[in-house]
Design an enzyme around this catalytic site. Structure first.
Site, PDB file in Angstrom:
ATOM      1  N   ASN A   1      35.778-182.282  63.723  1.00  0.00           N
ATOM      2  CA  ASN A   1      34.604-183.171  63.661  1.00  0.00           C
ATOM      3  C   ASN A   1      34.520-183.851  62.297  1.00  0.00           C
ATOM      4  OD1 ASN A   1      32.690-183.241  66.115  1.00  0.00           O
ATOM      5  ND2 ASN A   1      33.293-181.082  66.003  1.00  0.00           N
TER       6      ASN A   1
ATOM      7  N   LEU B   1      21.733-170.676  58.433  1.00  0.00           N
ATOM      8  CA  LEU B   1      21.088-171.057  57.176  1.00  0.00           C
ATOM      9  C   LEU B   1      19.614-170.680  57.228  1.00  0.00           C
ATOM     10  CD1 LEU B   1      22.798-174.529  56.951  1.00  0.00           C
ATOM     11  CD2 LEU B   1      23.313-172.520  55.534  1.00  0.00           C
TER      12      LEU B   1
ATOM     13  N   ASN C   1      23.446-180.569  63.263  1.00  0.00           N
ATOM     14  CA  ASN C   1      24.521-179.702  63.754  1.00  0.00           C
ATOM     15  C   ASN C   1      25.063-180.281  65.056  1.00  0.00           C
ATOM     16  OD1 ASN C   1      26.149-177.334  63.960  1.00  0.00           O
ATOM     17  ND2 ASN C   1      24.692-176.475  65.420  1.00  0.00           N
TER      18      ASN C   1
ATOM     19  N   HIS D   1      26.874-178.940  68.719  1.00  0.00           N
ATOM     20  CA  HIS D   1      27.052-177.711  69.497  1.00  0.00           C
ATOM     21  C   HIS D   1      27.729-178.074  70.820  1.00  0.00           C
ATOM     22  CE1 HIS D   1      26.158-173.646  70.772  1.00  0.00           C
ATOM     23  NE2 HIS D   1      25.787-174.139  71.931  1.00  0.00           N
TER      24      HIS D   1
HETATM   25  C1  GRF Z   1      32.953-177.579  67.589  1.00  0.00           C
HETATM   26  O1  GRF Z   1      33.185-177.274  68.919  1.00  0.00           O
HETATM   27  C2  GRF Z   1      31.473-177.641  67.311  1.00  0.00           C
HETATM   28  O2  GRF Z   1      30.739-178.094  68.390  1.00  0.00           O
HETATM   29  C3  GRF Z   1      31.128-176.210  67.025  1.00  0.00           C
HETATM   30  O3  GRF Z   1      32.232-175.704  66.309  1.00  0.00           O
HETATM   31  C4  GRF Z   1      33.400-176.455  66.653  1.00  0.00           C
HETATM   32  C5  GRF Z   1      33.958-176.978  65.372  1.00  0.00           C
HETATM   33  O4  GRF Z   1      35.191-177.614  65.564  1.00  0.00           O
HETATM   34  N1  GRF Z   1      29.878-176.124  66.293  1.00  0.00           N
HETATM   35  P1  GRF Z   1      35.849-178.418  64.382  1.00  0.00           P
HETATM   36  O5  GRF Z   1      35.985-177.465  63.201  1.00  0.00           O
HETATM   37  O6  GRF Z   1      34.997-179.587  64.061  1.00  0.00           O
HETATM   38  O7  GRF Z   1      37.197-178.816  64.891  1.00  0.00           O
END
Ligand code: GRF
Length: 213
Positions: free
Chosen positions: A16, A97, A111, A113
């Site tokens: 991400n 947090l 965030n 999810h």
């Molecule tokens: C993602 O699936 C996000 O939704 C969750 O943790 C994962 C992180 O993946 N909170 P990355 O590290 O961004 O590849």
């Protein structure tokens, strides 16, 4: 338009973060990644940040497994403030947090999810979705409050759950949507196009011509 300075907290592979860096460096969103912080010294997310020329900092989390020690939580806040961060972006950050952190950035922590919240908060949610038999799942970008995966929802994207899905195949389908809607949600914040109203996030009309943002 002035760029929104974000600080990204990530514990792992940082896909991400990578999607965000990509959009930001290509000038497609008015968001600048000012710093990336990790609680894991060799997190791929830190290498991705360095490769993009973004300050990457490892801040040891202390002795707990699922949260930060108060002293290190303070160090996270200080590091973010030192880099002029306005909005904190959690991207696979595996620790909860607490108030001291959240109060330092009121309504400014977001965030992502991998489920359609409020269904399936917590961990291993792709497996939970499959086991539960839902036909649709997806991704949610939300503001962070004191609850776990419980704050006001900014954007969601929906994907089908297929009969032959494994947690891995479903996660991969959801991840594509995550990479799309996280930068989009941050752009809404950068443009001041949304506001929080109780549990809801409401769209604001675009500013009229000539009005400063
Ligand atoms: C993602 O699936 C996000 O939704 C969750 O943790 C994962 C992180 O993946 N909170 P990355 O590290 O961004 O590849």
């Amino acid at each position: 338009m002035k760029k929104l300075r974000v600080g990204v907290l990530a514990s792992g592979r940082g896909s991400n973060l990578q999607a965000l860096l990509h959009q930001s460096l290509a000038g497609k969103i008015d968001v600048e990644v000012a710093v990336v912080i990790s609680d894991v010294e060799d997190a791929l997310a830190l290498s991705r940040a360095r490769a993009a020329g973004v300050p990457a900092v490892y801040v040891p989390p202390g002795k707990f497994r699922t949260k930060l020690e108060p002293e290190s939580e303070k160090e996270y806040v200080e590091t973010l403030l030192t880099h002029g961060v306005e909005v904190v972006v959690l991207a696979g950050f595996m620790r909860i947090l607490h108030d001291d952190f959240l109060n330092a950035f009121p309504d400014k922590v977001v965030n992502i999810h991998p489920s359609l919240l409020p269904a399936f908060p917590g961990l291993n949610v792709q497996k939970k979705a499959i086991d539960c038999g839902v036909k649709w799942s997806g991704a949610t970008v939300h503001f962070v409050n004191a609850g776990v995966d419980a704050g006001p929802i900014i954007l969601q994207a929906v994907v089908p759950v297929l009969d032959d899905d494994t947690p891995e195949t479903l996660a991969a389908r959801i991840l594509v949507e995550e990479h799309r809607i996280y930068p989009e949600a941050l752009q809404l914040i950068a443009e001041k196009r949304i506001r929080i109203d109780g549990r809801r996030v409401i769209g604001e009309p675009p500013p009229t011509t000539g009005e400063s943002r």
